[in-house]
Scaffold this active site. Structure first.
Site, PDB file in Angstrom:
ATOM      1  N   ASP A  81       5.152  -2.701  -5.737  1.00 58.30           N
ATOM      2  CA  ASP A  81       3.942  -2.003  -5.114  1.00 58.30           C
ATOM      3  C   ASP A  81       2.899  -1.792  -6.165  1.00 58.30           C
ATOM      4  O   ASP A  81       3.200  -1.743  -7.414  1.00 58.30           O
ATOM      5  CB  ASP A  81       4.880  -0.683  -4.655  1.00 58.30           C
ATOM      6  CG  ASP A  81       3.604   0.152  -3.809  1.00 58.30           C
ATOM      7  OD1 ASP A  81       2.954  -0.283  -3.219  1.00 58.30           O
ATOM      8  OD2 ASP A  81       3.762   1.752  -4.234  1.00 58.30           O
TER       9      ASP A  81
ATOM     10  N   ASP B 273       0.078   1.283  -5.974  1.00 61.78           N
ATOM     11  CA  ASP B 273      -0.335   2.559  -6.390  1.00 61.78           C
ATOM     12  C   ASP B 273       0.759   3.423  -6.314  1.00 61.78           C
ATOM     13  O   ASP B 273       2.026   3.461  -5.458  1.00 61.78           O
ATOM     14  CB  ASP B 273      -1.083   3.042  -5.181  1.00 61.78           C
ATOM     15  CG  ASP B 273      -2.339   2.402  -4.897  1.00 61.78           C
ATOM     16  OD1 ASP B 273      -3.056   2.381  -5.725  1.00 61.78           O
ATOM     17  OD2 ASP B 273      -2.366   1.953  -3.543  1.00 61.78           O
TER      18      ASP B 273
ATOM     19  N   LYS C  18      -9.078  -5.980  -2.531  1.00 58.90           N
ATOM     20  CA  LYS C  18      -9.910  -6.055  -3.877  1.00 58.90           C
ATOM     21  C   LYS C  18      -9.506  -4.997  -4.563  1.00 58.90           C
ATOM     22  O   LYS C  18      -9.598  -5.019  -6.093  1.00 58.90           O
ATOM     23  CB  LYS C  18     -11.184  -5.838  -3.340  1.00 58.90           C
ATOM     24  CG  LYS C  18     -11.804  -6.969  -2.425  1.00 58.90           C
ATOM     25  CD  LYS C  18     -13.252  -6.784  -2.273  1.00 58.90           C
ATOM     26  CE  LYS C  18     -14.136  -7.759  -1.301  1.00 58.90           C
ATOM     27  NZ  LYS C  18     -15.390  -7.709  -0.982  1.00 58.90           N
TER      28      LYS C  18
ATOM     29  N   ASP D 252       7.820   3.404  -5.128  1.00 53.94           N
ATOM     30  CA  ASP D 252       7.689   4.693  -5.586  1.00 53.94           C
ATOM     31  C   ASP D 252       7.809   5.693  -4.438  1.00 53.94           C
ATOM     32  O   ASP D 252       7.902   6.657  -4.583  1.00 53.94           O
ATOM     33  CB  ASP D 252       6.524   4.979  -6.238  1.00 53.94           C
ATOM     34  CG  ASP D 252       5.385   5.242  -5.441  1.00 53.94           C
ATOM     35  OD1 ASP D 252       5.243   4.163  -4.591  1.00 53.94           O
ATOM     36  OD2 ASP D 252       4.561   6.219  -5.272  1.00 53.94           O
TER      37      ASP D 252
END
Length: 326
Positions: A79, A81, A200, A255
């Site tokens: 992942d 973030d 992006k 997370d």
């Protein structure tokens, strides 16, 4: 507009059906949990510590040394973030608020509120759910189609502001991320990033913080590449299909509870590295849980540990197959 806490209607998150019983651990205050009816899957749960114990290093090294190259993951999927970078509180949240300020919407997402909103995968989906619950800003259009375009324009600007933070290196990689990626690439393990964030923004994190040499070897699956966001497994299923690997041979690093649910629903092994917003979430269905990946001398796990988890899964599957034939 007030930023009081709100209650949102969220998609259900699958959880483990196994009952769990804590057992005494040789690691002092840490606890080792073994799920019943799943003898090969253990959950290592750690509080944040300055240095991991010698006894745990020995245990991990012993488990890892017994694994062969055949048990290495076919792919290591991250992942973005909260895993590569702890971006949410001081990255995405700030960028959302700056966008709201620029557009004079009278909206502010404080730290506590944003933690609740993170239970919704995807920035556009997050804004839409919030406005549907609390009321749309006066400057928002009235028709549903125009509101989709409005949300898309807000998200585009938010992404630009977030990318500026990343490009200026104001948010660092989490400990151990570069190390684990380098170990995987050196052993020929495919590496990808699977995120609900804008493509992006994810590309900016990978290229700016991991560097161009690593970035060219990492495939990115992000944003609207799938119609349903986590906890739906679509992003991980797409990654496995595109990379040409079996889901059961993949190890995911997540997370959050919704990320864990997506990985397990895709049939993958999942290690959780808790982040600022997710420390208190339910990770009983994870294959292992740590506070971070970690760099030596405070390393929590490495590629060999990932291989040891897959070997346990393989042995468990073989045992179950043998028992079913008896």
């Amino acid at each position: 507009m007030a930023s009081a806490a709100i209650s949102l209607s969220l998609p259900p998150i699958p959880s483990s059906s196994s009952s769990v019983k804590p057992k005494d651990s040789p690691f002092g205050h840490r606890r080792l949990f073994i799920a019943k009816n799943s003898p090969s899957r253990s959950l290592y749960s750690f509080s944040a510590t300055k240095q991991i114990s010698t006894s745990f290093r020995i245990k991990c090294s012993s488990a890892a040394s017994s694994s062969s190259s055949s048990t290495l993951p076919s792919a290591l999927l991250f992942d973005c973030d909260g895993v590569l970078v702890d971006t949410e509180k001081d990255g995405h949240r700030v960028s959302f608020n700056d966008t709201f300020d620029e557009k004079e919407l009278g909206v502010t997402w404080d730290v506590e509120l944003y933690g609740e909103l993170l239970k919704i995968g995807g920035g556009k989906e997050r804004m839409t759910a919030y406005f549907n619950k609390t009321g749309w800003p006066d400057k928002a259009p009235k028709s549903e189609e125009e509101r989709k375009e409005f949300i898309a324009s807000l998200h585009k600007r938010k992404t630009e502001l977030f990318m500026a933070l990343i490009e200026n290196r104001l948010l660092p990689l989490r400990p151990g991320v570069a190390k684990l990626i380098d170990q995987a690439l050196e052993k020929g393990v495919k590496v990808a990033v699977c995120s609900t964030s804008n493509e992006k923004a994810v590309s900016a994190v990978v290229s700016c913080l991991l560097g161009p040499e690593r970035a060219e070897k990492i495939q990115i699956f992000a944003g609207d590449v799938v119609p349903r966001k986590k906890p739906d497994p679509a992003i991980y299923t797409l990654a496995a299909n595109t990379l040409g690997v079996e889901p059961s041979s993949c190890v995911v690093v997540e997370d959050s509870a919704i990320g864990l649910a997506a990985a397990k629903a895709a049939g993958m092994t999942c290690i959780v590295t808790k982040s600022g917003y997710t420390a208190d979430e339910d990770f009983l269905n994870a294959d292992a849980v740590f506070d971070c990946i970690g760099d030596p001398p405070e390393e929590r796990f490495d590629l060999a540990f990932c291989a040891s988890l897959l070997e346990k899964q393989l042995n468990s599957t073989q045992r179950q197959g043998h028992m079913s034939r008896l």
